[in-house]
Design a protein around this motif. Sequence first.
Motif, PDB file in Angstrom:
ATOM      1  N   ALA A 271       0.827  -1.210   0.000  1.00 40.27           N
ATOM      2  CA  ALA A 271       0.000   0.000   0.000  1.00 40.27           C
ATOM      3  C   ALA A 271       0.858   1.256   0.000  1.00 40.27           C
ATOM      4  O   ALA A 271       0.516   2.246  -0.631  1.00 40.27           O
ATOM      5  CB  ALA A 271      -0.930  -0.002   1.207  1.00 40.27           C
ATOM      6  N   GLU A 272       1.986   1.216   0.732  1.00 37.65           N
ATOM      7  CA  GLU A 272       2.837   2.403   0.810  1.00 37.65           C
ATOM      8  C   GLU A 272       3.904   2.327  -0.276  1.00 37.65           C
ATOM      9  O   GLU A 272       4.778   1.485  -0.239  1.00 37.65           O
ATOM     10  CB  GLU A 272       3.497   2.483   2.189  1.00 37.65           C
ATOM     11  N   ARG A 273       3.796   3.219  -1.234  1.00 36.64           N
ATOM     12  CA  ARG A 273       4.746   3.239  -2.331  1.00 36.64           C
ATOM     13  C   ARG A 273       4.772   4.629  -2.936  1.00 36.64           C
ATOM     14  O   ARG A 273       3.848   5.407  -2.785  1.00 36.64           O
ATOM     15  CB  ARG A 273       4.367   2.211  -3.399  1.00 36.64           C
ATOM     16  N   SER A 274       5.826   4.928  -3.649  1.00 37.71           N
ATOM     17  CA  SER A 274       5.947   6.224  -4.309  1.00 37.71           C
ATOM     18  C   SER A 274       5.223   6.177  -5.645  1.00 37.71           C
ATOM     19  O   SER A 274       4.745   5.140  -6.081  1.00 37.71           O
ATOM     20  CB  SER A 274       7.427   6.554  -4.518  1.00 37.71           C
ATOM     21  N   ALA A 275       5.179   7.352  -6.300  1.00 31.66           N
ATOM     22  CA  ALA A 275       4.439   7.440  -7.561  1.00 31.66           C
ATOM     23  C   ALA A 275       5.049   6.563  -8.631  1.00 31.66           C
ATOM     24  O   ALA A 275       4.356   6.100  -9.536  1.00 31.66           O
ATOM     25  CB  ALA A 275       4.404   8.900  -8.035  1.00 31.66           C
ATOM     26  N   SER A 276       6.343   6.322  -8.574  1.00 29.82           N
ATOM     27  CA  SER A 276       6.989   5.498  -9.590  1.00 29.82           C
ATOM     28  C   SER A 276       6.991   4.023  -9.244  1.00 29.82           C
ATOM     29  O   SER A 276       7.568   3.222  -9.961  1.00 29.82           O
ATOM     30  CB  SER A 276       8.438   5.967  -9.791  1.00 29.82           C
ATOM     31  N   GLY A 277       6.344   3.640  -8.128  1.00 31.36           N
ATOM     32  CA  GLY A 277       6.255   2.232  -7.786  1.00 31.36           C
ATOM     33  C   GLY A 277       7.325   1.756  -6.830  1.00 31.36           C
ATOM     34  O   GLY A 277       7.429   0.565  -6.566  1.00 31.36           O
ATOM     35  N   TRP A 278       8.149   2.663  -6.287  1.00 25.65           N
ATOM     36  CA  TRP A 278       9.237   2.255  -5.421  1.00 25.65           C
ATOM     37  C   TRP A 278       8.892   2.486  -3.951  1.00 25.65           C
ATOM     38  O   TRP A 278       8.255   3.459  -3.595  1.00 25.65           O
ATOM     39  CB  TRP A 278      10.499   3.057  -5.758  1.00 25.65           C
ATOM     40  N   ASN A 279       9.339   1.537  -3.119  1.00 27.53           N
ATOM     41  CA  ASN A 279       9.355   1.734  -1.677  1.00 27.53           C
ATOM     42  C   ASN A 279      10.695   1.218  -1.168  1.00 27.53           C
ATOM     43  O   ASN A 279      11.536   0.769  -1.949  1.00 27.53           O
ATOM     44  CB  ASN A 279       8.173   1.031  -1.001  1.00 27.53           C
ATOM     45  N   ASP A 280      10.921   1.299   0.127  1.00 32.08           N
ATOM     46  CA  ASP A 280      12.228   0.917   0.666  1.00 32.08           C
ATOM     47  C   ASP A 280      12.547  -0.543   0.401  1.00 32.08           C
ATOM     48  O   ASP A 280      13.694  -0.899   0.081  1.00 32.08           O
ATOM     49  CB  ASP A 280      12.261   1.206   2.169  1.00 32.08           C
ATOM     50  N   GLU A 281      11.535  -1.409   0.512  1.00 34.68           N
ATOM     51  CA  GLU A 281      11.776  -2.837   0.292  1.00 34.68           C
ATOM     52  C   GLU A 281      12.163  -3.113  -1.148  1.00 34.68           C
ATOM     53  O   GLU A 281      13.113  -3.869  -1.425  1.00 34.68           O
ATOM     54  CB  GLU A 281      10.521  -3.626   0.665  1.00 34.68           C
ATOM     55  N   SER A 282      11.442  -2.506  -2.081  1.00 38.43           N
ATOM     56  CA  SER A 282      11.763  -2.714  -3.492  1.00 38.43           C
ATOM     57  C   SER A 282      13.145  -2.172  -3.824  1.00 38.43           C
ATOM     58  O   SER A 282      13.898  -2.785  -4.597  1.00 38.43           O
ATOM     59  CB  SER A 282      10.711  -2.042  -4.374  1.00 38.43           C
ATOM     60  N   MET A 283      13.480  -1.038  -3.252  1.00 35.80           N
ATOM     61  CA  MET A 283      14.796  -0.449  -3.513  1.00 35.80           C
ATOM     62  C   MET A 283      15.910  -1.357  -3.000  1.00 35.80           C
ATOM     63  O   MET A 283      16.894  -1.613  -3.711  1.00 35.80           O
ATOM     64  CB  MET A 283      14.872   0.916  -2.833  1.00 35.80           C
ATOM     65  N   ASN A 284      15.770  -1.881  -1.791  1.00 33.89           N
ATOM     66  CA  ASN A 284      16.786  -2.784  -1.244  1.00 33.89           C
ATOM     67  C   ASN A 284      16.874  -4.071  -2.047  1.00 33.89           C
ATOM     68  O   ASN A 284      17.975  -4.605  -2.266  1.00 33.89           O
ATOM     69  CB  ASN A 284      16.470  -3.093   0.216  1.00 33.89           C
ATOM     70  N   ASP A 285      15.729  -4.585  -2.482  1.00 30.04           N
ATOM     71  CA  ASP A 285      15.742  -5.805  -3.298  1.00 30.04           C
ATOM     72  C   ASP A 285      16.467  -5.577  -4.619  1.00 30.04           C
ATOM     73  O   ASP A 285      17.244  -6.435  -5.075  1.00 30.04           O
ATOM     74  CB  ASP A 285      14.309  -6.270  -3.569  1.00 30.04           C
ATOM     75  N   ALA A 286      16.218  -4.438  -5.276  1.00 32.53           N
ATOM     76  CA  ALA A 286      16.869  -4.151  -6.545  1.00 32.53           C
ATOM     77  C   ALA A 286      18.375  -4.017  -6.372  1.00 32.53           C
ATOM     78  O   ALA A 286      19.163  -4.542  -7.176  1.00 32.53           O
ATOM     79  CB  ALA A 286      16.285  -2.876  -7.157  1.00 32.53           C
ATOM     80  N   LEU A 287      18.811  -3.339  -5.309  1.00 28.77           N
ATOM     81  CA  LEU A 287      20.250  -3.203  -5.062  1.00 28.77           C
ATOM     82  C   LEU A 287      20.880  -4.553  -4.738  1.00 28.77           C
ATOM     83  O   LEU A 287      22.016  -4.830  -5.148  1.00 28.77           O
ATOM     84  CB  LEU A 287      20.490  -2.212  -3.919  1.00 28.77           C
ATOM     85  N   LEU A 288      20.148  -5.405  -4.010  1.00 32.98           N
ATOM     86  CA  LEU A 288      20.656  -6.742  -3.715  1.00 32.98           C
ATOM     87  C   LEU A 288      20.833  -7.549  -4.990  1.00 32.98           C
ATOM     88  O   LEU A 288      21.851  -8.232  -5.180  1.00 32.98           O
ATOM     89  CB  LEU A 288      19.694  -7.453  -2.757  1.00 32.98           C
ATOM     90  N   ALA A 289      19.851  -7.459  -5.896  1.00 32.17           N
ATOM     91  CA  ALA A 289      19.947  -8.191  -7.160  1.00 32.17           C
ATOM     92  C   ALA A 289      21.071  -7.644  -8.026  1.00 32.17           C
ATOM     93  O   ALA A 289      21.784  -8.412  -8.698  1.00 32.17           O
ATOM     94  CB  ALA A 289      18.614  -8.121  -7.906  1.00 32.17           C
ATOM     95  N   LEU A 290      21.280  -6.325  -8.010  1.00 33.41           N
ATOM     96  CA  LEU A 290      22.364  -5.743  -8.801  1.00 33.41           C
ATOM     97  C   LEU A 290      23.732  -6.131  -8.264  1.00 33.41           C
ATOM     98  O   LEU A 290      24.733  -6.007  -8.977  1.00 33.41           O
ATOM     99  CB  LEU A 290      22.224  -4.223  -8.835  1.00 33.41           C
ATOM    100  N   GLY A 291      23.799  -6.606  -7.015  1.00 33.24           N
ATOM    101  CA  GLY A 291      25.051  -7.147  -6.506  1.00 33.24           C
ATOM    102  C   GLY A 291      25.475  -8.397  -7.240  1.00 33.24           C
ATOM    103  O   GLY A 291      26.628  -8.819  -7.136  1.00 33.24           O
TER     104      GLY A 291
END
Length: 523
Positions: free
Chosen positions: A130-150
């Motif tokens: 439910a809590e997300r920014s206009a572009s679809g990002w929240n803290d969990e998604s951001m951390n997941d993306a950075l983890l995958a980019l590792g």
Amino acid sequence: MAQGNTKKSAELRTYASRKRPSPFETLAGRGAGDESPTTTIHSLPSNVLLEVFDYYRLGKLTGPKRHSEPWRWYTLAHVCSRWRLILLDSPKRLQLQLLCRHGLPVPNILRYSPPLPLTLDYWQVKPPNAERSASGWNDESMNDALLALGHFDRALNVFLFGSPQRMIKFLSAMEEPPLELETLRLWSTHPGVSFESPLLGWEAPRLRALHLRSIIAPLPHAPCLTDLELFLHRHETPGMYTLNELIRYLGTTPLLEKLTITLSRNNILPINEDDFLSPENTRTSLPVLDTLLLRGPREHMEMVVSRVDAPLLQSLSIAVLEPFTVSIPSFSRFVSKAPMLKERSTVAHVEFSSQSVCIRTGTSLDPNHGAIWLSVSNVEEDLHLTSAITICGTLAPVLSSVNKLAFGFNDKGKKPADAGVADPGGWLALLMAFNRVTALRMESSLAHDVAGVLQRSLATQLLPQLDRLELLFHSEEDYLAAGIMKVYDVFLAARESDGRVVNAYSKIIPQRKWALRFKDHAF
């Protein structure tokens, strides 16, 4: 007769109730009429199951998709341990990948799954939280993306969309060279991303598609690249490369099939006067380029086409952001060296709007069958015809093959109040560029202007091969009020007396279908 029908119905019921073999039974050797014990799919050998899995995979990949997405092989892996072993023993044959995107448990996927290639799909799809920014990002998604980019060295497809701050974090996380990377699409929501570290400076031997929007960064060495799209905004710092260096970079991509370069008006890649004076041996050849889309200021577009050769080009789209009053020789030379553009330019459509002029050619009036699309923006009042004449002079090498011509305004079909399209001399010069036209279609609001020119130019043999004239009206009231067909009586009578009959037609198109008026394939 009734008994015969009853017998036939009974035979049909018997045939319908007869058990047919499933694909798995046929593969196992059991057919209709075979009374041997039923063979289950678990009795099939592993090599046969592998073929079944591969066939299943191909079926899941059919149909249009927004972009490449892995097939859900883990559905089969959860059936039993044997199926899971068969799948994991043939990861390349079955093209197994791990998907990381919004809403998926990315840490668990990376921790408990085998080291398969990754697809990072963090595009405009919003997470279920439910809590997300206009572009679809929240803290969990951001951390997941950075983890995958590792694990960027395992990346096969990467799709990232976000703010400039997020894009810089993503680019900083791309440390290991991705030797298996095939698709990279990075879009920033706003301009301002300039990344000077070797973000893309490494080798990308398998990269086939690279899309960068509002991002300035070193480009990779990608000899297998087939699709390149660069979208550069006006506020970006052009410190990475000049336009001349970008054109030289294209010479390292001999397999390029589609090229898109969009430059804004105020801040562009720098160019020098000497860049236009390149000898023939410094030209960049794109031997298999099929589609070229350019948008930007005139001098930058001119430089690109003056330095690039694309002999197999079939689709060319150029949007010039400011008007020009003289033909551009480099544009003419470029289209003349692409013979397929001329072969596919049998129909032309000239469209006026309040501040722009566009000429489109193709095999029909449908934009999906277009060959050339050249538009000029920010056209001043009373310069619409002048701009159209200039464009026609630029495209002269291909207009000689046009045999059907249409004139109109924007999709609303209304003549702009400031459209300078009433100059008889301008219409005469414009129509003279289409001397092989046999069919002419135009909107009723233009008919009076064109009719006067045709009547006064009977002696000049304007449109000498014309044999079909079509006028388009909004409604029957519009047709009755205009009385336009009478304006053409003198022209039609003169042509008939000269032995060249022109068949005139009028079409009434409702307002709800007006936007589709030029997609009539019968024209």
